[in-house]
Design an enzyme around this catalytic site. Structure first.
Site, PDB file in Angstrom:
ATOM      1  N   ARG A  15    -135.123 -59.935  -4.340  1.00 47.48           N
ATOM      2  CA  ARG A  15    -135.766 -59.636  -5.720  1.00 47.48           C
ATOM      3  C   ARG A  15    -136.765 -60.695  -5.681  1.00 47.48           C
ATOM      4  O   ARG A  15    -137.663 -60.566  -6.611  1.00 47.48           O
ATOM      5  CB  ARG A  15    -134.753 -59.730  -6.863  1.00 47.48           C
ATOM      6  CG  ARG A  15    -134.013 -58.459  -6.978  1.00 47.48           C
ATOM      7  CD  ARG A  15    -132.947 -58.608  -7.873  1.00 47.48           C
ATOM      8  NE  ARG A  15    -131.896 -59.431  -7.600  1.00 47.48           N
ATOM      9  CZ  ARG A  15    -130.951 -59.939  -8.652  1.00 47.48           C
ATOM     10  NH1 ARG A  15    -131.275 -60.114  -9.651  1.00 47.48           N
ATOM     11  NH2 ARG A  15    -130.139 -60.921  -8.015  1.00 47.48           N
ATOM     12  N   LYS A 337    -163.483 -84.148   0.131  1.00 45.51           N
ATOM     13  CA  LYS A 337    -162.470 -83.261   1.096  1.00 45.51           C
ATOM     14  C   LYS A 337    -162.331 -84.400   2.033  1.00 45.51           C
ATOM     15  O   LYS A 337    -163.452 -84.669   2.668  1.00 45.51           O
ATOM     16  CB  LYS A 337    -162.696 -82.013   1.537  1.00 45.51           C
ATOM     17  CG  LYS A 337    -161.590 -81.507   2.671  1.00 45.51           C
ATOM     18  CD  LYS A 337    -162.103 -80.775   3.803  1.00 45.51           C
ATOM     19  CE  LYS A 337    -162.740 -81.771   4.736  1.00 45.51           C
ATOM     20  NZ  LYS A 337    -163.106 -80.991   5.994  1.00 45.51           N
TER      21      LYS A 337
END
Ligand code: UD1
Ligand code: CA
Length: 443
Positions: A15, A337
């Protein structure tokens, strides 16, 4: 009290609508099953732990990299009782002594060491199974606890429960403490004659009752801490609860939030006191934030370090392996970064800085870009201390701007700038007098 522990983590979790094994889904930056592991270790640091794996076993093993656990493989997921059989039949099961066996599910990430202590804090005595139960307003999906007077008689799964039994609000939380000799002697007596054709672990209780052995059901009032995660919605609710716990912990250590419900901090993030956090800030992974830092609205930081007195945002994006120095200012719409930014450097507006080392007391104007990628590899930019970078500049990396250099606005640098020099890298302006007037008239 010391115990052995089995964590059930072999199920697929259909699920969840995902290929990732259910227990590997993260709750605030940590796989669910590792939340269970850490609380277990908190309750008993010496516990010998066996994790039952099956579906996606390599992924589950990866979650435990570097941690001291044994694994037992459940080839086919035939039920929670069958999973416990695999643990007891594994080499781990052959080594454990007489200490009681605690069983937990890998899909209950909100469990606390206090909840574990509620059933493992005291010796079992004559009791052969002690289970943890709780009351839920909506018990749908859980096994219902059938009592006879004070003692527990059985657990009936949702799918096997009669309408009257479905009304019972006391549920099985999936946390049990078994007398180890009793568990060994009886685990193979359960069968799979039920609506799911599974070997249910709670059926061991019924066997104990039949054999007139004492079974205890300990009711735990903090039911939220015992919720299982079976679908993406329950996972999101677990994130919400965990985020609240994490933020409360930071606030009690001196971190100031405007609204803690609007900030998401992964569990391994460290923050020193005196730091202020505005709404919509997200701190991920192993991020470390110093003291008196100001994180303004919308700032996202992942696996990076920010030293004290720095200020970031609004809307700064700090990607992994970056380091913002003491007192630095990273302003709106600035992305870093793999960038190291020195002390008291200011990058105030609209910039991208990747694969770079920027010194201290540097001023970077608006709209600066490190052109670090040539389509094949990444290249480094070095900007030394006290450089002044005018607005709207680009550097085509690899490139170095030397100590104290001054770069004129609008420059596209293609070669190194020596220390102390002025670099102008743009075409000279030409003014054609009266041309605009003529142009507009169309003559
Ligand atoms: C289980 C209990 C239920 C209880 C609920 C609490 C059973 C039969 N039911 O139901 O009474 O109210 O937990 O959350 O035990 N697993 C395996 N191998 C298997 C099946 C499951 O390792 O063959 C693992 C799963 O990965 C999961 C855990 O056991 O971590 C529980 O399984 P799940 O299918 O989620 O059981 P529930 O239906 O929630
Ligand atoms: Ca479950």
């Amino acid at each position: 009290m010391s115990f052995n522990a089995i964590i059930l983590a072999a199920g697929q979790g259909k699920r969840m609508h995902s290929d990732l094994p259910k227990v590997c889904h993260e709750v605030m930056g940590r796989p669910m099953v590792l939340h269970v592991y850490h609380q277990l270790k908190k309750a008993d640091p010496s516990a010998s732990i066996c994790v039952v794996i099956g579906h996606g076993r390599e992924e589950v093993k990866k979650c435990f990299k570097g941690l001291d656990v044994s694994f037992a493989v459940q080839e086919q997921q035939l039920g929670t009782g069958h999973a416990v059989q695999q643990a007891l039949n594994s080499p781990w099961g052959g080594k454990i002594g007489k200490a009681p066996v605690l069983v937990l599910s890998g899909d209950t990430p909100l469990i606390t060491s206090e909840a574990i202590q509620a059933i493992a804090g005291e010796k079992l005595g004559k009791t052969v199974v002690r289970m943890l139960t709780t009351h839920l307003d909506n018990p749908t999906g859980y096994g219902r606890v059938i009592r006879k007077g004070k003692s527990v008689k059985a657990v009936v799964e949702q799918k096997d429960a009669s309408p009257a039994q479905q009304k019972i609000r006391e549920v099985n939380t999936g946390v049990y403490l078994f007398d180890s000799a009793f568990l060994r002697a009886n685990i193979n007596l359960i069968n799979n004659r039920n609506s799911q054709s599974e070997f249910y672990l709670p059926d061991v209780l019924g066997i104990a009752v039949k054999k007139q052995k004492p079974v205890e059901g300990v009711i735990y009032s903090e039911s939220r801490d015992l919720s299982g995660v079976n679908n993406p919605w329950e996972l999101s609710l677990a994130n919400q609860v965990m985020a609240g716990r994490i933020n409360r912990g930071h606030a009690m250590n001196g971190v100031f939030f405007i609204d803690p419900g609007e900030v998401w901090i992964d569990i391994d993030v460290e923050i020193a006191s005196g730091t202020k956090i505005e709404p919509n800030v997200i701190l991920r992974g192993k991020t470390v934030i110093g003291s008196r830092v100001h994180l303004k609205a919308g700032t996202i930081i992942a696996d990076s370090r920010v030293d004290s007195d720095a200020s970031l945002g609004p809307y700064a994006h700090i990607r992994p392996e970056s380091h913002v120095g003491k007192g630095a200012k990273i302003g709106n719409f600035v992305e870093l970064k793999k960038a190291r930014i020195g002390e008291k450097t200011a990058i105030s507006h609209l910039s991208y800085i990747g694969d770079a080392i920027v010194g201290s007391l540097v001023n970077i104007g608006c709209g600066f870009v490190t052109c670090n990628y040539d389509g094949k590899s990444k290249h480094q930019t070095i900007i030394e201390d006290e450089v002044f970078m005018g607005s709207d500049c680009q550097v085509i990396a690899p490139l170095k701007v030397g100590l104290g250099a001054y770069v004129a606005s609008g420059s596209t640098l293609t070669k190194d700038v020596p220390a102390g020099s002025l670099a102008i890298a743009r075409t000279r302006q030409e003014n054609k007098l009266d041309y605009a007037k003529k142009f507009k008239k169309g003559s």
